[in-house]
Design a protein around this motif. Structure first.
Motif, PDB file in Angstrom:
ATOM      1  N   ALA A  50      39.511  28.608  55.332  1.00  0.00           N
ATOM      2  CA  ALA A  50      38.347  28.650  54.451  1.00  0.00           C
ATOM      3  C   ALA A  50      38.969  27.400  53.128  1.00  0.00           C
ATOM      4  CB  ALA A  50      38.170  30.135  53.459  1.00  0.00           C
ATOM      5  N   GLY A  51      39.727  27.075  53.021  1.00  0.00           N
ATOM      6  CA  GLY A  51      40.530  26.337  51.770  1.00  0.00           C
ATOM      7  C   GLY A  51      40.107  26.905  50.593  1.00  0.00           C
ATOM      8  N   VAL A  52      40.416  28.291  50.531  1.00  0.00           N
ATOM      9  CA  VAL A  52      40.681  29.059  49.671  1.00  0.00           C
ATOM     10  C   VAL A  52      42.588  29.914  49.188  1.00  0.00           C
ATOM     11  CG1 VAL A  52      38.232  28.681  48.970  1.00  0.00           C
ATOM     12  CG2 VAL A  52      40.056  31.421  50.314  1.00  0.00           C
ATOM     13  N   SER A  53      43.099  30.191  47.919  1.00  0.00           N
ATOM     14  CA  SER A  53      43.813  30.913  47.546  1.00  0.00           C
ATOM     15  C   SER A  53      43.367  32.900  48.703  1.00  0.00           C
ATOM     16  CB  SER A  53      44.080  31.595  46.552  1.00  0.00           C
ATOM     17  OG  SER A  53      43.312  32.594  46.274  1.00  0.00           O
ATOM     18  N   ILE A  54      44.686  33.456  48.946  1.00  0.00           N
ATOM     19  CA  ILE A  54      44.094  34.938  49.273  1.00  0.00           C
ATOM     20  C   ILE A  54      43.470  35.850  48.159  1.00  0.00           C
ATOM     21  CG2 ILE A  54      46.386  34.450  51.402  1.00  0.00           C
ATOM     22  CD1 ILE A  54      47.938  36.398  49.356  1.00  0.00           C
ATOM     23  N   SER A  55      43.499  35.834  47.205  1.00  0.00           N
ATOM     24  CA  SER A  55      43.027  36.564  46.511  1.00  0.00           C
ATOM     25  C   SER A  55      41.437  36.501  46.362  1.00  0.00           C
ATOM     26  CB  SER A  55      43.215  35.766  44.754  1.00  0.00           C
ATOM     27  OG  SER A  55      45.194  35.507  44.647  1.00  0.00           O
ATOM     28  N   THR A  56      41.155  35.204  46.660  1.00  0.00           N
ATOM     29  CA  THR A  56      39.924  34.758  47.051  1.00  0.00           C
ATOM     30  C   THR A  56      39.023  35.631  47.612  1.00  0.00           C
ATOM     31  OG1 THR A  56      40.086  32.445  45.464  1.00  0.00           O
ATOM     32  CG2 THR A  56      38.098  32.966  46.397  1.00  0.00           C
ATOM     33  N   VAL A  57      40.135  35.521  48.818  1.00  0.00           N
ATOM     34  CA  VAL A  57      39.514  36.141  49.788  1.00  0.00           C
ATOM     35  C   VAL A  57      39.250  37.627  49.408  1.00  0.00           C
ATOM     36  CG1 VAL A  57      40.007  36.841  52.525  1.00  0.00           C
ATOM     37  CG2 VAL A  57      40.750  34.216  51.675  1.00  0.00           C
ATOM     38  N   SER A  58      40.523  38.143  49.094  1.00  0.00           N
ATOM     39  CA  SER A  58      40.411  39.292  48.889  1.00  0.00           C
ATOM     40  C   SER A  58      39.116  39.408  48.830  1.00  0.00           C
ATOM     41  CB  SER A  58      41.345  39.958  48.546  1.00  0.00           C
ATOM     42  OG  SER A  58      41.414  41.112  47.964  1.00  0.00           O
ATOM     43  N   ARG A  59      39.148  39.503  47.348  1.00  0.00           N
ATOM     44  CA  ARG A  59      37.418  39.547  46.113  1.00  0.00           C
ATOM     45  C   ARG A  59      36.282  39.320  47.300  1.00  0.00           C
ATOM     46  NH1 ARG A  59      40.952  35.685  42.728  1.00  0.00           N
ATOM     47  NH2 ARG A  59      42.033  36.781  41.513  1.00  0.00           N
ATOM     48  N   VAL A  60      36.404  38.339  48.396  1.00  0.00           N
ATOM     49  CA  VAL A  60      35.182  38.365  48.730  1.00  0.00           C
ATOM     50  C   VAL A  60      34.752  38.968  49.818  1.00  0.00           C
ATOM     51  CG1 VAL A  60      35.441  35.809  49.130  1.00  0.00           C
ATOM     52  CG2 VAL A  60      34.449  37.325  50.605  1.00  0.00           C
ATOM     53  N   LEU A  61      36.079  39.672  49.784  1.00  0.00           N
ATOM     54  CA  LEU A  61      35.854  41.016  50.966  1.00  0.00           C
ATOM     55  C   LEU A  61      35.602  42.405  50.587  1.00  0.00           C
ATOM     56  CD1 LEU A  61      36.151  39.783  53.244  1.00  0.00           C
ATOM     57  CD2 LEU A  61      38.525  40.315  53.155  1.00  0.00           C
ATOM     58  N   ASN A  62      36.882  42.492  49.461  1.00  0.00           N
ATOM     59  CA  ASN A  62      36.442  43.669  48.957  1.00  0.00           C
ATOM     60  C   ASN A  62      34.786  43.816  47.257  1.00  0.00           C
ATOM     61  OD1 ASN A  62      38.343  45.118  49.712  1.00  0.00           O
ATOM     62  ND2 ASN A  62      39.167  42.946  48.889  1.00  0.00           N
ATOM     63  N   GLU A  63      34.903  42.771  47.743  1.00  0.00           N
ATOM     64  CA  GLU A  63      33.822  42.760  45.902  1.00  0.00           C
ATOM     65  C   GLU A  63      33.878  42.772  44.872  1.00  0.00           C
ATOM     66  OE1 GLU A  63      29.564  43.878  47.430  1.00  0.00           O
ATOM     67  OE2 GLU A  63      29.526  43.012  49.401  1.00  0.00           O
ATOM     68  N   THR A  64      34.798  42.795  44.752  1.00  0.00           N
ATOM     69  CA  THR A  64      35.637  42.755  43.333  1.00  0.00           C
ATOM     70  C   THR A  64      35.878  42.317  42.828  1.00  0.00           C
ATOM     71  OG1 THR A  64      37.731  44.586  42.983  1.00  0.00           O
ATOM     72  CG2 THR A  64      38.015  42.463  44.190  1.00  0.00           C
ATOM     73  N   ALA A  65      35.640  41.639  42.624  1.00  0.00           N
ATOM     74  CA  ALA A  65      34.909  40.070  41.148  1.00  0.00           C
ATOM     75  C   ALA A  65      34.383  38.861  41.827  1.00  0.00           C
ATOM     76  CB  ALA A  65      36.553  39.408  40.701  1.00  0.00           C
ATOM     77  N   PRO A  66      33.954  38.391  40.840  1.00  0.00           N
ATOM     78  CA  PRO A  66      32.278  36.934  41.218  1.00  0.00           C
ATOM     79  C   PRO A  66      33.186  36.227  41.594  1.00  0.00           C
ATOM     80  CG  PRO A  66      32.456  37.524  38.778  1.00  0.00           C
ATOM     81  CD  PRO A  66      33.766  38.382  39.464  1.00  0.00           C
ATOM     82  N   VAL A  67      32.373  35.606  42.744  1.00  0.00           N
ATOM     83  CA  VAL A  67      32.640  34.512  43.325  1.00  0.00           C
ATOM     84  C   VAL A  67      32.212  33.418  43.710  1.00  0.00           C
ATOM     85  CG1 VAL A  67      34.263  33.981  45.579  1.00  0.00           C
ATOM     86  CG2 VAL A  67      35.149  35.654  44.795  1.00  0.00           C
ATOM     87  N   ALA A  68      32.089  32.092  44.002  1.00  0.00           N
ATOM     88  CA  ALA A  68      30.617  31.304  43.790  1.00  0.00           C
ATOM     89  C   ALA A  68      30.492  31.581  45.152  1.00  0.00           C
ATOM     90  CB  ALA A  68      31.929  30.112  43.485  1.00  0.00           C
ATOM     91  N   ASP A  69      28.636  31.610  45.187  1.00  0.00           N
ATOM     92  CA  ASP A  69      28.632  31.539  46.232  1.00  0.00           C
ATOM     93  C   ASP A  69      28.883  30.721  47.456  1.00  0.00           C
ATOM     94  OD1 ASP A  69      26.792  33.284  45.489  1.00  0.00           O
ATOM     95  OD2 ASP A  69      24.761  32.471  45.380  1.00  0.00           O
ATOM     96  N   GLU A  70      29.077  29.286  46.694  1.00  0.00           N
ATOM     97  CA  GLU A  70      29.405  28.590  48.250  1.00  0.00           C
ATOM     98  C   GLU A  70      31.111  29.102  48.735  1.00  0.00           C
ATOM     99  OE1 GLU A  70      31.973  24.952  49.305  1.00  0.00           O
ATOM    100  OE2 GLU A  70      32.053  25.928  47.877  1.00  0.00           O
TER     101      GLU A  70
END
Lengths: 345, 345
Positions: free
Chosen positions: A23-43
């Motif tokens: 996805a071209g992001v960090s693992i932290s970001t992946v974790s965040r979208v998976l767990n919906e634990t912090a706001p992430v850009a829609d794209e």
DNA sequence: CTGAAAGCGCTTACAG
DNA sequence: CTGAAAGCGCTTACAG
């Protein structure tokens, strides 16, 4: 049994790192979208979700457990699965566990009650968030230890060891036995009532036996030890007990087996011996498992809310895990179910 | 339900670090004595063991899984636990799992067959070393995916999706049905035999139905669609089906229910309608669950080795996990059990 | 909104 | 025979 064996080659499963890279992001970001634990850009969410789909990714449970310090799983300790009593029991537990979104790890006792004393417990704090104990496999000592550690435990059909406040859910056995035996005595005039007890150490059996003694006493019926049969909560057990009773030529006009499975066995033995039920000997059980209405004659028994009991026990455990509180004891009412084996038409 | 709630305070569990500190060694050493994975000085072993006892230490399962990259647990996917069929099934699985020293994680289908399509699968590569699937919850697509990944899966009472070689263990349904129906036709001259099928999508039911059709054809008995009843493998289902049959005034001299639970329901419905079994209508089932010999009249059926099937399936799975091989298909023989519901004395 | 880094509690080469 | 260190695959402050 079949000529062609099948072989298998393992493929590496995807990790969060693979997803992040794709996805071209960090693992932290992946974790965040998976767990919906912090706001992430829609794209970004879009890209991550897509990568997850492509790789068919599911987070490794153990890694997650380790990181969040909980397992989201409940342990169930059962005696050996022997009777149809377990069908509603498991249904109830499964329903509660699923409602709570937890996993269920199950361990059953070894046949013959052989207690394994190994250093690695099958179920405990190391692999569950709480334990539902329906078994005498765990000794009072160990239960007390768990309780002192504040580890969530709920007992099913077993009361808390002295000194602990472990929540338990049980049937109101005494009341059930009272209704059952008073029916036999008052309505059908039976006074020579044999009792086939359940397995040693089983609390339900113990409670049912002491209630049996109380009722006899209340009606001034002397207790004849010859009418007390040693046995387990099984069909074979009930069958064997009644065979012995008949072989010993003990006079009796009714048999109360500690549970319905044993009653089924008792009926078998009586029929084989040519005894007429209920005319010569009445038979009554306890539990009202699905089998009971089909017996010949249909069994008079006490309906115990088996599924409700296990469902509530699991719910108490979930509550204990999440809120650190639970009801100390849940006593479930039972009701008399009159069919024909007692002598009613 | 009870006035006094119970509250709990958590205590930190001991980790390998605590043990190491108490024993005055490194965590590597503790790990070695625990797993007996390398030689350690006797005196050191002693100290470590002692520390383990004092702290009541058990290694955290998730941490271990993560490090060794296996879970030592087997996942079991079941349909909703509804009938006594599950008692021997679970016994068999539990026995095999325990023999192998593994844990058992269990997930059952939601009522109504509602398929959950969430990104986080309840059971899979992320939390088990292999899956035992006795359910149609997992679609052929997903099974195929798992198979392609080389993830160990064994199917119970369900055959492999086309294109895969997933091992499966099943009953020899056709042979059972053949024996059963030929008995009915040859010995008892029945020709108007109704069939109460099992749940949609159930393979056992499908196989039993097509065998039923074959036997009729072989005996040149025309198939009357009015004799085919839609239903589930449940007592209520069998009861309802027979009620409909009677309400529709369909002439028949025998009823073959796809399983024994439904036969129990059928007997109930027939008795209520005042039909004599087996004189007017014979009833036969399939499985020979513990209930069957107690039915009134005792049920003629086909004995299926339920516990053996699940035991062998679990063993195959263990073999697949450990050796990457298994038998492609295990077909278990069944045998006719003649009792009285068919018309035999 | 995003990333680098520490940490969860173990096991296991690698050195010594 | 023993220890220090890396690594298993995640989550979550901490910075930015």
């Amino acid at each position: 049994m079949h000529p062609e064996p099948v072989a298998t080659r393992r493929v590496q499963r995807a990790t969060i790192t693979d997803v992040a890279r794709l996805a071209g992001v960090s693992i932290s970001t992946v974790s965040r979208v998976l767990n919906e634990t912090a706001p992430v850009a829609d794209e970004t969410i879009e890209r991550v979700r897509h990568a997850v789909d492509i790789l068919n990714f599911t987070p490794h449970a153990a890694a997650r457990m380790l990181a969040v310090r909980k397992t989201d799983t409940i342990g169930l300790l059962l005696p050996e699965i022997g009777s149809s009593f377990f069908v509603p029991t498991l249904r109830g537990i499964e329903a509660a566990v699923r409602e709570a979104g937890l996993d269920l790890l199950i361990f059953t006792g070894t046949p013959g009650g052989q207690r394994r004393r190994e250093w690695r417990q099958p179920l405990g704090e190391h692999n569950t968030d709480g334990l539902l104990v329906f078994s005498d496999l765990l000794e009072a000592r160990e239960l007390t230890l768990l309780f002192q550690h504040g580890f969530p435990v709920v007992l099913l059909h077993r009361s808390a060891p002295v000194g602990t406040q472990i929540p338990s859910v049980r049937f109101d056995n005494r009341s059930g036995v009272r209704k059952l035996l008073e029916h036999l005595i008052r309505e059908h005039g039976r006074r020579r009532i044999a009792f086939v007890r359940g397995p040693e150490g089983n609390e339900d059996s113990f409670a049912r036996e002491s209630a049996y003694r109380e009722v006899l006493e209340a009606h001034e019926i002397p207790l004849d030890p010859a009418l007390l049969m040693e046995n387990g909560f099984t069909e074979q057990g009930g069958e064997a007990a009644v065979q012995r009773l008949l072989a010993n030529n003990v006079a009796c006009d009714a048999i109360f087996t500690g549970d319905d499975e044993a009653a089924a066995g008792a009926l078998l033995a009586l029929r084989r011996a040519g005894k007429r039920v209920p005319e010569e000997i009445a038979v009554v059980g306890f539990d009202d498992v699905p089998l009971s209405r089909h017996l010949n004659p249909p069994l008079t028994t006490v309906r115990a809310p088996i599924e409700t009991a296990s469902y509530l026990a699991a719910r108490q455990l979930v509550r204990l895990i999440r809120n650190d509180t639970a009801d100390a004891v849940t006593l479930l009412p039972v009701e008399l179910v009159v069919r024909q084996s007692c002598g009613c038409p």
